[in-house]
Scaffold this motif. Sequence first.
Motif, PDB file in Angstrom:
ATOM      1  N   ASP A 188      54.780  49.359  55.465  1.00 52.67           N
ATOM      2  CA  ASP A 188      55.642  48.372  54.995  1.00 52.67           C
ATOM      3  C   ASP A 188      54.812  47.267  54.084  1.00 52.67           C
ATOM      4  O   ASP A 188      53.614  47.067  54.562  1.00 52.67           O
ATOM      5  N   GLY A 189      55.494  46.653  53.119  1.00 51.26           N
ATOM      6  CA  GLY A 189      54.921  45.669  52.257  1.00 51.26           C
ATOM      7  C   GLY A 189      53.766  46.493  51.136  1.00 51.26           C
ATOM      8  O   GLY A 189      53.133  45.541  50.362  1.00 51.26           O
ATOM      9  N   PHE A 190      53.811  47.799  51.114  1.00 48.87           N
ATOM     10  CA  PHE A 190      52.981  48.475  50.192  1.00 48.87           C
ATOM     11  C   PHE A 190      53.500  48.089  48.738  1.00 48.87           C
ATOM     12  O   PHE A 190      52.513  47.885  47.676  1.00 48.87           O
ATOM     13  N   VAL A 191      54.554  48.000  48.371  1.00 45.90           N
ATOM     14  CA  VAL A 191      55.129  47.448  47.057  1.00 45.90           C
ATOM     15  C   VAL A 191      54.435  46.213  46.898  1.00 45.90           C
ATOM     16  O   VAL A 191      54.105  45.871  45.480  1.00 45.90           O
ATOM     17  N   ASP A 192      54.936  45.198  47.452  1.00 47.40           N
ATOM     18  CA  ASP A 192      54.611  43.907  47.354  1.00 47.40           C
ATOM     19  C   ASP A 192      52.964  43.737  47.288  1.00 47.40           C
ATOM     20  O   ASP A 192      52.530  43.086  46.310  1.00 47.40           O
ATOM     21  N   TYR A 193      52.209  44.591  47.907  1.00 52.32           N
ATOM     22  CA  TYR A 193      50.660  44.382  47.842  1.00 52.32           C
ATOM     23  C   TYR A 193      50.307  44.860  46.483  1.00 52.32           C
ATOM     24  O   TYR A 193      49.506  44.361  45.809  1.00 52.32           O
ATOM     25  N   ILE A 194      50.701  46.059  46.061  1.00 51.26           N
ATOM     26  CA  ILE A 194      50.682  46.532  44.504  1.00 51.26           C
ATOM     27  C   ILE A 194      50.848  45.542  43.395  1.00 51.26           C
ATOM     28  O   ILE A 194      50.200  45.431  42.451  1.00 51.26           O
ATOM     29  N   ALA A 195      51.952  44.705  43.780  1.00 49.17           N
ATOM     30  CA  ALA A 195      52.296  43.660  42.749  1.00 49.17           C
ATOM     31  C   ALA A 195      51.267  42.443  42.778  1.00 49.17           C
ATOM     32  O   ALA A 195      50.589  42.015  41.677  1.00 49.17           O
ATOM     33  N   SER A 196      50.517  42.255  44.113  1.00 49.06           N
ATOM     34  CA  SER A 196      49.385  41.388  44.467  1.00 49.06           C
ATOM     35  C   SER A 196      48.143  41.916  43.454  1.00 49.06           C
ATOM     36  O   SER A 196      47.562  41.002  42.951  1.00 49.06           O
ATOM     37  N   LEU A 197      47.944  43.023  43.646  1.00 49.21           N
ATOM     38  CA  LEU A 197      46.606  43.762  42.953  1.00 49.21           C
ATOM     39  C   LEU A 197      47.029  43.808  41.469  1.00 49.21           C
ATOM     40  O   LEU A 197      45.988  43.469  40.761  1.00 49.21           O
ATOM     41  N   SER A 198      48.144  43.846  40.998  1.00 48.16           N
ATOM     42  CA  SER A 198      48.374  43.808  39.502  1.00 48.16           C
ATOM     43  C   SER A 198      48.145  42.636  39.074  1.00 48.16           C
ATOM     44  O   SER A 198      47.506  42.606  38.045  1.00 48.16           O
ATOM     45  N   GLU A 199      48.252  41.618  39.806  1.00 50.92           N
ATOM     46  CA  GLU A 199      48.285  40.286  39.387  1.00 50.92           C
ATOM     47  C   GLU A 199      46.792  39.858  39.323  1.00 50.92           C
ATOM     48  O   GLU A 199      46.179  39.337  38.398  1.00 50.92           O
ATOM     49  N   ALA A 200      46.171  40.206  40.374  1.00 50.14           N
ATOM     50  CA  ALA A 200      44.486  40.024  40.616  1.00 50.14           C
ATOM     51  C   ALA A 200      43.940  40.665  39.467  1.00 50.14           C
ATOM     52  O   ALA A 200      42.779  40.137  38.898  1.00 50.14           O
ATOM     53  N   ALA A 201      44.072  41.787  39.169  1.00 47.62           N
ATOM     54  CA  ALA A 201      43.606  42.817  38.086  1.00 47.62           C
ATOM     55  C   ALA A 201      44.074  42.562  36.636  1.00 47.62           C
ATOM     56  O   ALA A 201      43.304  43.032  35.734  1.00 47.62           O
ATOM     57  N   GLU A 202      45.002  41.912  36.570  1.00 44.83           N
ATOM     58  CA  GLU A 202      45.756  41.438  35.435  1.00 44.83           C
ATOM     59  C   GLU A 202      46.006  42.645  34.397  1.00 44.83           C
ATOM     60  O   GLU A 202      45.674  42.745  33.214  1.00 44.83           O
ATOM     61  N   LYS A 203      46.581  43.285  35.261  1.00 44.41           N
ATOM     62  CA  LYS A 203      47.020  44.887  34.736  1.00 44.41           C
ATOM     63  C   LYS A 203      48.279  45.397  35.414  1.00 44.41           C
ATOM     64  O   LYS A 203      48.352  45.445  36.480  1.00 44.41           O
ATOM     65  N   GLU A 204      49.081  45.726  34.762  1.00 43.66           N
ATOM     66  CA  GLU A 204      50.375  46.346  35.286  1.00 43.66           C
ATOM     67  C   GLU A 204      50.115  47.554  35.785  1.00 43.66           C
ATOM     68  O   GLU A 204      49.556  48.521  35.340  1.00 43.66           O
ATOM     69  N   ILE A 205      50.712  47.856  37.077  1.00 44.13           N
ATOM     70  CA  ILE A 205      50.429  49.082  37.822  1.00 44.13           C
ATOM     71  C   ILE A 205      51.719  49.820  37.722  1.00 44.13           C
ATOM     72  O   ILE A 205      52.561  49.336  38.496  1.00 44.13           O
ATOM     73  N   GLY A 206      51.856  50.946  37.052  1.00 40.99           N
ATOM     74  CA  GLY A 206      53.109  51.635  37.194  1.00 40.99           C
ATOM     75  C   GLY A 206      53.080  53.086  37.355  1.00 40.99           C
ATOM     76  O   GLY A 206      53.823  53.800  37.632  1.00 40.99           O
TER      77      GLY A 206
END
Length: 463
Positions: free
Chosen positions: A192-210
């Motif tokens: 649970d929370g995987f999708v939200d975490y990927i959004a946080s990682l995307s923000e920290a890395a300044e890179k869209e993760i698709g």
Amino acid sequence: MTEFLSDEIFLTNTAAKRIYADIKDMPVFDYHCHLDPKEIFEDRVFSDIGELWLESDHYKWRVMRNFGISENLITGNADYRDKFFAFSAAIESFIGNPVYHWAHLELKKYFGINEPLSERTAQYVWDRTKELMADGSYSARNLICRSNVDTVITTDDPVSDLRYHKLLKEWESRFRVLPCFRPDKAINIASDGFVDYIASLSEAAEKEIGNFADLTCALESRLEYFIENGCVAADISFENFPDAKYDEVAADACLKDALAGERIAKERASVYVFTLVAALMRMIAKRNIVLQIHTGVIRNCNSSRYSALGADCGIDSVGNALDIVAGTRLFDFAESEGAMPRTIVYTLNPNSYYPLATMVGNFSGKSKGSMQLGAAWWFLDHRDGIKEQLKTFANTSGLGLFNGMLTDSRSFVSYARHDYFRRILSSVLGEWVEDGEYPSDGVCGIARKIAFENAKNFFGGIK
């Protein structure tokens, strides 16, 4: 009869006493712990032993639950004095339990108290510790210094900005505080929370993760940031080795489905985990830092308690014996790609010690002790477990190359566990010396390496 908690506690032979005297005051290299760098930087002051002991030590919480103490006196809003008195009433029944050993070694090391803790002595211990702590000297930094710690390696998520590590780097101190890269939330695709975490990682890395390539790029960017800020190790945890093969196409499809909200079946998740862990191993090896793998544990077993309290509240257990075939497949793939980092693998299931130790040994050779069976960890961090791990390591590898003990704790007084380990180590080595299996004039050098020197060298690159 030996006096309670004498200076010779756990030292079972004459040679052990000599070995322990040689290593007992050596520094501590704490290469895996869960201390909060914010608390270290701000030099948090603890006002009483209840707060110091019971705020976050889930080992002690399990003792209290086993004794039938209400959760309000464990993790609830009860006064710390009441929590301490409840723990004191419980601990007397836990003869032979490592928490009994640790608690009394902590009282002895940090407060000079040799009195057995019980319901009867709780008031004396409370009053004496309160008196000693009144001057504010029981602070995070002071306790680390008093423990003679050389280096603390914390456990940090890739999305962390490492603010407090940066601030601590500028602070002149007797000890270092370094981050460790822990990408578990990116690996656990079925949680649970995987999708939200990927959004946080995307923000920290300044890179869209698709897609999968975006994910590995983002993680590599964060790993590079961590290394720029002193990171010398990465840490990965899973219940068992993923039973799969490397498949970027399948991993990519799996990630896309997860991001779209689809629940991922176990078989597909295994392919994703294998592929991502292999990619992480490649990144780690390229940068010549250490990989630590923690496995053989089932986390958050009590769902109602997990819902109420969250993770790390003392509801985890030993997992099944490891799938060594799957582990071999993962390591062999990394080796074939030239991407096998210096690695320590820990397991909570002692039935996996021999298979795991012999498996990791198949991939050694790049440097001394490059592949290691990890120290007796978590539920195995007791007298018998430490002895078993030491003997397994000796029987399958070179014990003189072992990196020694890890703290793996959220408590600033858990460094007493290193003394516990050094006493047990001394007794194991001393037994072999007294039996004529090893020369007495060389054993202290072996003990010093295991106690401190090997770990500091293994996690090299520290300036």
